[in-house]
Scaffold this motif. Structure first.
Motif, PDB file in Angstrom:
ATOM      1  N   PRO A 142       0.819  -1.216   0.000  1.00  0.00           N
ATOM      2  CA  PRO A 142       0.000   0.000   0.000  1.00  0.00           C
ATOM      3  C   PRO A 142       0.855   1.269   0.000  1.00  0.00           C
ATOM      4  O   PRO A 142       1.844   1.367   0.732  1.00  0.00           O
ATOM      5  N   PHE A 143       0.479   2.195  -0.842  1.00  0.00           N
ATOM      6  CA  PHE A 143       1.139   3.501  -0.870  1.00  0.00           C
ATOM      7  C   PHE A 143       0.066   4.548  -1.122  1.00  0.00           C
ATOM      8  O   PHE A 143      -0.378   4.762  -2.245  1.00  0.00           O
ATOM      9  N   ASN A 144      -0.387   5.167  -0.048  1.00  0.00           N
ATOM     10  CA  ASN A 144      -1.437   6.178  -0.125  1.00  0.00           C
ATOM     11  C   ASN A 144      -1.032   7.353   0.758  1.00  0.00           C
ATOM     12  O   ASN A 144      -1.465   7.470   1.905  1.00  0.00           O
ATOM     13  N   PRO A 145      -0.181   8.229   0.231  1.00  0.00           N
ATOM     14  CA  PRO A 145       0.384   9.276   1.091  1.00  0.00           C
ATOM     15  C   PRO A 145      -0.529  10.478   1.267  1.00  0.00           C
ATOM     16  O   PRO A 145      -1.367  10.784   0.414  1.00  0.00           O
ATOM     17  N   LEU A 146      -0.356  11.144   2.399  1.00  0.00           N
ATOM     18  CA  LEU A 146      -0.832  12.509   2.573  1.00  0.00           C
ATOM     19  C   LEU A 146       0.325  13.401   2.138  1.00  0.00           C
ATOM     20  O   LEU A 146       1.440  13.266   2.655  1.00  0.00           O
ATOM     21  N   VAL A 147       0.079  14.292   1.198  1.00  0.00           N
ATOM     22  CA  VAL A 147       1.152  15.075   0.594  1.00  0.00           C
ATOM     23  C   VAL A 147       1.103  16.511   1.099  1.00  0.00           C
ATOM     24  O   VAL A 147       0.056  17.167   1.050  1.00  0.00           O
ATOM     25  N   ILE A 148       2.239  16.999   1.583  1.00  0.00           N
ATOM     26  CA  ILE A 148       2.362  18.397   2.000  1.00  0.00           C
ATOM     27  C   ILE A 148       3.350  19.064   1.045  1.00  0.00           C
ATOM     28  O   ILE A 148       4.559  18.813   1.109  1.00  0.00           O
ATOM     29  N   GLY A 149       2.823  19.868   0.135  1.00  0.00           N
ATOM     30  CA  GLY A 149       3.680  20.614  -0.774  1.00  0.00           C
ATOM     31  C   GLY A 149       4.045  21.955  -0.157  1.00  0.00           C
ATOM     32  O   GLY A 149       3.170  22.693   0.303  1.00  0.00           O
ATOM     33  N   VAL A 150       5.333  22.252  -0.112  1.00  0.00           N
ATOM     34  CA  VAL A 150       5.811  23.518   0.458  1.00  0.00           C
ATOM     35  C   VAL A 150       6.409  24.357  -0.664  1.00  0.00           C
ATOM     36  O   VAL A 150       7.345  23.926  -1.341  1.00  0.00           O
ATOM     37  N   THR A 151       5.852  25.539  -0.891  1.00  0.00           N
ATOM     38  CA  THR A 151       6.387  26.445  -1.904  1.00  0.00           C
ATOM     39  C   THR A 151       7.029  27.637  -1.222  1.00  0.00           C
ATOM     40  O   THR A 151       6.621  28.043  -0.130  1.00  0.00           O
ATOM     41  N   TRP A 152       8.040  28.194  -1.878  1.00  0.00           N
ATOM     42  CA  TRP A 152       8.787  29.315  -1.277  1.00  0.00           C
ATOM     43  C   TRP A 152       9.262  30.245  -2.388  1.00  0.00           C
ATOM     44  O   TRP A 152       9.317  29.850  -3.548  1.00  0.00           O
TER      45      TRP A 152
END
Length: 552
Positions: free
Chosen positions: A299-309
Motif C-alpha cells: 500500500p502507498f497512499n500518502p498525505l502530501v504536504i507541498g511547500v512552496t517558497w
C-alpha cells in the motif's frame, strides 16, 4: 490580454522591430496622412501624382482601410488595458508581495481549482513579507557549525519568510472541502468576502490577520495544520476500522488509510504554479511505481504536504543574466526556509501530530515521514532535516529539539559537498555532522548531464558528477561515509562501494537523469519527473532493492 505600449511595431506590417509587443506612433501618423491624401483626391484624378487612375485609387483605399482595421484592433486592445485592480492587490501591498514575481508565490489563492496538488494533503505557501519592526528571534546551535554573525546574516534582510497560506486539498479538486486553513490575505471582513479559496469551517467567520504580524502568525498557521492533519488521519483510520470518529468532516473518512506523510520542496526559479505541477509529477510517478510490485503492491497512499517558497528573484526585467545573479541570494533564502518554517514543520508540527495520534490510537503504526527536495529545495529540505529550525517559538524558551525523519531524498542537490563530507573551505556553511544522522535514510543523486549544479565556481556541489567521483573513488583517502551506488536508466539502483554511515546513500544517476526536461535549462538538472525516477524514489522510500536489508 497583454497591454501594448505605443512604440515599436510597424503600422503597415505589424512587424515587431524591438522584440516587444508595441506599436510605433510614427506609423499611425503615416496611416492618417495617407488616408487624408486619398480622401482629398478621391473626387477626381487631378493632382494625384503617382496615383494615376481609378484602379490605383481603389487599391490605395483598400490598403488604407486594412491599415485602419489594424489600428482599430490596437486601439480596442489598449482600451481593454485600463488600470484595473487585482482581487487581492490591497492585501498584497500590505504584505509587500505585490510584485510581478512575488505574487506568483500565492497564485493558488487566485486559481483554487487549477493550481492544486492532485492528492490528499496540504499546500503550505511560504513568502517573503515585511520584516517585523521589533525584528525576529533566532538562536544559534553548535550543530550548525556557524558563527553567530553568519547565522544572523541568513535572517538579516529587509523581508522575512512567513507562512502566508495553508490550503487543505483532496485528490479530486472538484470535491467540496478544499479550503484555506490559514490565509494571511484575509485582512478585513471586506477582504474575507473577496477570497476565492473559502476558509475551512465557516467561511463567514474567517480569522482576520494583521499584515504586520505575518511572521509571528506563522506559528499559528502550522499549529492549525497540525490539528487538521491529526483529525484527518484519525478520522480516516477509524473509518477503515469501522469505527465512528465523531468528526464533522465526512470527507475525511472516505478512502483507504494513509500510509505515509510526504513533504515535497522544489528548487530555484520555480513559482508556485510550476511547483504544484512538479509535486504532482513526483508523487504520481511514485504511485505508478508502487503498482508495478508483484505479486501484490504494498500500500502507498500518502498525505502530501507541498511547500512552496519564493525561489525566484523579484525583478521586473528577469532574464538569464539576472537569474544567474540571483543564485547566491536564493541559496541563502533556501537556508532561511529550512531554518525557519520548513524546519518547524518537520520538527514541531509533524511530531505533535504523531504524539496526538499515538494517544488516541495507540495501536496504529505511525506514518513514516518522507521529505523530497530538488535543487535548492534539496538544500532547504536537508538543512531543515539535518540542522533544524533556528527560529524561536514565542511561548517556548529555546529552539525546538530535533526529531528523526524516516526518509530524506535530495535530487540533484544544489549545495556544497562539504555539508555532508566535512568542511573543506573557509565559507560559513552549515555542516551536517556525521552525514546527517537525523535522517534514518538519506539518498542523494548526482548526474554527469546536470550542467546547473557546476555553475558556482566557489566549490563542488553534491549534484555534480565531479563530487560523486571524488567521494566514491576507489582511492579516496578520506572517510567513506556514503554507500556509493549507480542508478540505471530504468530506475533500478545497484550497489558499488559500501560506506560507514548506515543511513547515507550517494547515487550516480547519470544514466537515469540524462535528458533535458521540457521547458527547463541546466542540462538534465530537472529530469526527475518520469516513471523511472518514480521507481528509484519509491524503492528508497519503501526500503526495497538497494535499500532492503540485503540490498547492499
Amino acid at each position: 490580454m497583454k497591454c501594448w505600449k505605443t512604440v515599436g511595431v510597424s503600422a503597415t506590417t505589424g512587424a515587431d522591430h524591438s522584440g516587444r509587443q508595441e506599436f510605433r506612433g510614427g506609423g499611425i501618423g503615416r496611416i492618417l496622412r495617407r488616408a487624408r491624401q486619398v480622401r482629398a483626391t478621391g473626387q477626381g484624378h487631378a493632382g494625384l501624382g503617382p496615383l494615376q487612375g481609378p484602379g490605383r485609387i481603389l487599391r490605395e483605399r483598400q490598403r488604407v482601410k486594412s491599415n485602419f482595421l489594424a489600428l482599430a484592433l490596437v486601439v480596442l486592445s489598449l482600451a481593454g488595458c485600463a488600470d484595473t485592480t487585482r482581487r487581492l492587490q490591497k492585501e498584497e501591498v500590505a504584505l509587500n508581495t505585490d510584485g510581478p514575481i512575488t505574487r506568483q508565490f500565492h497564485s493558488a489563492l487566485y486559481y483554487p481549482f487549477e493550481i492544486v496538488p492532485r492528492f490528499d494533503g496540504y499546500l503550505v505557501g511560504i513568502e517573503k513579507v515585511r520584516r517585523p519592526k521589533d525584528g525576529i528571534d533566532v538562536q544559534n546551535w553548535d550543530r550548525y557549525g556557524l558563527k553567530k554573525e553568519a547565522l544572523q546574516a541568513k535572517f538579516n534582510d529587509g523581508k522575512v519568510m512567513a507562512v502566508t497560506h495553508v490550503i487543505r486539498h483532496h485528490a479530486d479538486a472538484r470535491q467540496p472541502g478544499n479550503c484555506a486553513l490559514f490565509n494571511a490575505y484575509v485582512q478585513s471582513p471586506e477582504s474575507a468576502a473577496r477570497q476565492l479559496v473559502p476558509a475551512c469551517g465557516n467561511p463567514s467567520q474567517a480569522t482576520i490577520r494583521e499584515p504586520a504580524e505575518a511572521f509571528s502568525n506563522s506559528w499559528e498557521a502550522l499549529d492549525g495544520l497540525a490539528r487538521d492533519l491529526q483529525l484527518r488521519i484519525e478520522t480516516r483510520q477509524k473509518a477503515v476500522a469501522g469505527q465512528s470518529s465523531g468528526s464533522t468532516a465526512p470527507d475525511f473518512a472516505s478512502g483507504p488509510a494513509y500510509t505515509h506523510i510526504v513533504v515535497v520542496v522544489m528548487g530555484w526559479n520555480t513559482v508556485q504554479e510550476e511547483a504544484v505541477r512538479n509535486i504532482n509529477s513526483l508523487v504520481w510517478n511514485m504511485g505508478r511505481a508502487s503498482t508495478e510490485q508483484t505479486p501484490s503492491p504494498e500500500p502507498f497512499n500518502p498525505l502530501v504536504i507541498g511547500v512552496t517558497w519564493p525561489s525566484q528573484w523579484s525583478s521586473d526585467w528577469i532574464d538569464p543574466a539576472v537569474k544567474i545573479l540571483s543564485f547566491p541570494t536564493k541559496a541563502g533564502d533556501a537556508d532561511e526556509v529550512g531554518m525557519s518554517w520548513l524546519g518547524v514543520l518537520l520538527h514541531d508540527t509533524l511530531p505533535n501530530v504523531r504524539k496526538q495520534l499515538h494517544e488516541k490510537l495507540p495501536d496504529m503504526k505511525p506514518q513514516p515521514v518522507v521529505v523530497l527536495g530538488h535543487s535548492f529545495g534539496a538544500k532547504a529540505s536537508s538543512v531543515a532535516v539535518c540542522a533544524g529550525p533556528a527560529v524561536v517559538h514565542p511561548k517556548k524558551a529555546s529552539v525546538l529539539p530535533l526529531t528523526e525523519i524516516d526518509v530524506l531524498v535530495n535530487l540533484q542537490p544544489a549545495y556544497l559537498s562539504e555539508r555532508i563530507f566535512g568542511r573543506s573551505s573557509v565559507l560559513q556553511n552549515v555542516i551536517y555532522a556525521n552525514g546527517c544522522t537525523q535522517a534514518k535514510r538519506f539518498v542523494i543523486t548526482a548526474s554527469a548531464g546536470d550542467t546547473a549544479v557546476p555553475l558556482p565556481f566557489w566549490g563542488t556541489y553534491l549534484g555534480e558528477q565531479k563530487s560523486y567521483e571524488k567521494f566514491c573513488a576507489p582511492d579516496y583517502h578520506g572517510p567513506r561515509l556514503a554507500h556509493c551506488a549507480v542508478a540505471r536508466a530504468d530506475g533500478q539502483a545497484e550497489p558499488k562501494r559500501p560506506g560507514t554511515a548506515p543511513n547515507l546513500y550517494y547515487i550516480d544517476a547519470s544514466e537515469l537523469i540524462a535528458e533535458s526536461a521540457y521547458g527547463t535549462g541546466g542540462g538534465s538538472h530537472s529530469d526527475i519527473y518520469r516513471l523511472e525516477h518514480g521507481r528509484l524514489i519509491y524503492s528508497a522510500v519503501m526500503g526495497r532493492g538497494l535499500w532492503a536489508p540485503s540490498g547492499r
